[in-house]
Design an enzyme around this catalytic site. Sequence first.
Site, PDB file in Angstrom:
ATOM      1  N   TYR A 143      -7.679 -10.561   1.027  1.00 15.28           N
ATOM      2  CA  TYR A 143      -6.500  -9.708   1.220  1.00 15.28           C
ATOM      3  C   TYR A 143      -6.812  -8.692   2.306  1.00 15.28           C
ATOM      4  O   TYR A 143      -7.858  -8.035   2.274  1.00 15.28           O
ATOM      5  CB  TYR A 143      -6.172  -8.986  -0.090  1.00 15.28           C
ATOM      6  CG  TYR A 143      -4.990  -8.042  -0.011  1.00 15.28           C
ATOM      7  CD1 TYR A 143      -3.705  -8.520   0.236  1.00 15.28           C
ATOM      8  CD2 TYR A 143      -5.159  -6.672  -0.198  1.00 15.28           C
ATOM      9  CE1 TYR A 143      -2.614  -7.655   0.292  1.00 15.28           C
ATOM     10  CE2 TYR A 143      -4.072  -5.795  -0.144  1.00 15.28           C
ATOM     11  CZ  TYR A 143      -2.807  -6.300   0.095  1.00 15.28           C
ATOM     12  OH  TYR A 143      -1.731  -5.436   0.151  1.00 15.28           O
ATOM     13  N   ASP A 245     -13.621  -6.547   6.920  1.00 19.29           N
ATOM     14  CA  ASP A 245     -12.667  -5.686   6.233  1.00 19.29           C
ATOM     15  C   ASP A 245     -13.427  -5.012   5.094  1.00 19.29           C
ATOM     16  O   ASP A 245     -13.630  -5.589   4.024  1.00 19.29           O
ATOM     17  CB  ASP A 245     -11.491  -6.516   5.717  1.00 19.29           C
ATOM     18  CG  ASP A 245     -10.450  -5.642   5.020  1.00 19.29           C
ATOM     19  OD1 ASP A 245     -10.791  -4.512   4.626  1.00 19.29           O
ATOM     20  OD2 ASP A 245      -9.306  -6.110   4.858  1.00 19.29           O
ATOM     21  N   LYS A 273      -9.911   3.623   1.527  1.00 14.09           N
ATOM     22  CA  LYS A 273     -10.247   3.890   0.119  1.00 14.09           C
ATOM     23  C   LYS A 273     -11.357   4.935  -0.074  1.00 14.09           C
ATOM     24  O   LYS A 273     -11.106   6.115   0.043  1.00 14.09           O
ATOM     25  CB  LYS A 273     -10.588   2.569  -0.571  1.00 14.09           C
ATOM     26  CG  LYS A 273      -9.384   1.588  -0.547  1.00 14.09           C
ATOM     27  CD  LYS A 273      -9.415   0.584  -1.639  1.00 14.09           C
ATOM     28  CE  LYS A 273      -8.387  -0.520  -1.476  1.00 14.09           C
ATOM     29  NZ  LYS A 273      -7.333  -0.562  -2.433  1.00 14.09           N
TER      30      LYS A 273
HETATM   31  C1  LIG Z   1      -9.869  -5.588   1.541  1.00 16.29           C
HETATM   32  C2  LIG Z   1      -8.583  -4.833   1.739  1.00 16.29           C
HETATM   33  N1  LIG Z   1      -8.063  -4.737   2.971  1.00 16.29           N
HETATM   34  C3  LIG Z   1      -6.939  -4.053   3.215  1.00 16.29           C
HETATM   35  C4  LIG Z   1      -6.256  -3.445   2.199  1.00 16.29           C
HETATM   36  C5  LIG Z   1      -4.983  -2.680   2.482  1.00 16.29           C
HETATM   37  O1  LIG Z   1      -5.188  -1.320   2.295  1.00 16.29           O
HETATM   38  P1  LIG Z   1      -3.958  -0.354   1.962  1.00 16.29           P
HETATM   39  O2  LIG Z   1      -3.457  -0.736   0.603  1.00 16.29           O
HETATM   40  O3  LIG Z   1      -4.552   1.015   2.007  1.00 16.29           O
HETATM   41  O4  LIG Z   1      -2.947  -0.582   3.036  1.00 16.29           O
HETATM   42  C6  LIG Z   1      -6.740  -3.528   0.892  1.00 16.29           C
HETATM   43  C7  LIG Z   1      -6.019  -2.897  -0.227  1.00 16.29           C
HETATM   44  O5  LIG Z   1      -6.320  -3.078  -1.385  1.00 16.29           O
HETATM   45  C8  LIG Z   1      -7.942  -4.249   0.652  1.00 16.29           C
HETATM   46  O6  LIG Z   1      -8.453  -4.378  -0.572  1.00 16.29           O
END
Ligand SMILES: Cc1ncc(COP(=O)(O)O)c(C=O)c1O
Length: 433
Positions: A143, A245, A273
Amino acid sequence: MTRSLHVSRALYSDAQRYLAGGVSSDARRVAGVPLYVDRAEGARLWDVDGNSYLDYVLGQGPALLGHCPPAVVEAITAQAARGMVYSAQHAAEVRVAERICAMVPSAERVRFNTVGSEAVHAALRLARGYTGRSRILKFEGHYHGWLDPVLYSVHPAVDAAGPADSPIAVPGTAGQQPGHADDLIICPWNDLDALTRLMDRHAGQIAAVITEPVLCNTGAIRPDPGYLEAMRRLCDEHGILLIFDEIITGFRLAPGGAQEYLGVMPDLSVFGKAMAGGMQVSALAGRAAVMDHISTGKIAHAGTFNSQPVGIAAAEATLRVLDERREEVYGTLYARGSALMEGLRAAADKAGVPMLVDGPGPVFQTYFTGAPAVRDYRGFAATDRAMMAGLHAALLDRGVNIVPRGLWFLSTAHTEADIAATVDAFADALGAL
Ligand SMILES: Cc1ncc(COP(=O)(O)O)c(C=O)c1O
């Protein structure tokens, strides 16, 4: 065992009239009544009905130091009185960028955004602008935020997702702009043969490979030994940028994120986060040779709230603790994580329930499966997710809040006594299931 939820139920009923679907994020849509939090402190949440929960969601990961860590609260309170938004440069963002470059092995330059999805967007644009290529290789089960270009093949129905070794791109939602799928190449994770084959087949077309370095949106799955090293080598051979990521893994697995934990260097990484103790700050970081293409003005990057001073004050206070008290912070996270994993395994064994408890420790996953390991999305999809949903609900009733799909986040605020109480609640929940 059932909680009293009168006030929550009444709020949810009102919410249906004013909030579309009654919630503000689809991730909060659950069977029954969503959690209506009244307040949070340390490792605990209290709902509007007065029920208390040991919290292993931690805002989906950010509250690494627990809720409301005093150093962060103090920093944001002081900054709020000096200005909440400047949309101008300020000194603290330079200090935080410097700290990130010192902590994260591959970081030589930083740009700030507000949320993770936005930082991913910036990374993909930069990769395309830098390489002059349009396609992105993404892994099934990973994700990278909810924006159209990457919301593909996160948790697709397996019967609609194509063969395991060459999955097709399955859109995540109705209303997604068609055409993005043509720019994506979907690859099974932890499958080096598939990666090699797809890179050869699309030679000269791929701008970037994007991966969660430890997969935390589909279980909590570490890369097979040598897999990320091989991914790095293949990217170099094909002139492809490697993007980690680290929105979940960043500052959680080590002060320098998964790249430090695993010893593999990406070209670009995205953070969010845990970097700001609960405030919304994200960052794109990477090699100067790539990142400096942003500053030529050819590759656009903007945002009213970028480096918003209250968020940056939170990041500065958080990163100072993570950096300067690293032994204590990461020692506690790993110690509590392994104690909890051990306790849950023992409870499942005692109850005779086939369960796998696996992950690095500061984040881990419980799966209902008799399999000795889960290595990719298809393996995750074969676990009993209905049982997991049942466990999630049974745990909530016993005052333990976990991510519904079975993911657990640890914080430095969780105590040994919290871990023991959680294991007892878990054993009781398993019995009830
Ligand atoms: C691995 C990863 N990338 C990107 C995101 C997207 O972040 P946001 O929810 O702050 O837009 C998340 C959100 O949970 C994530 O777990």
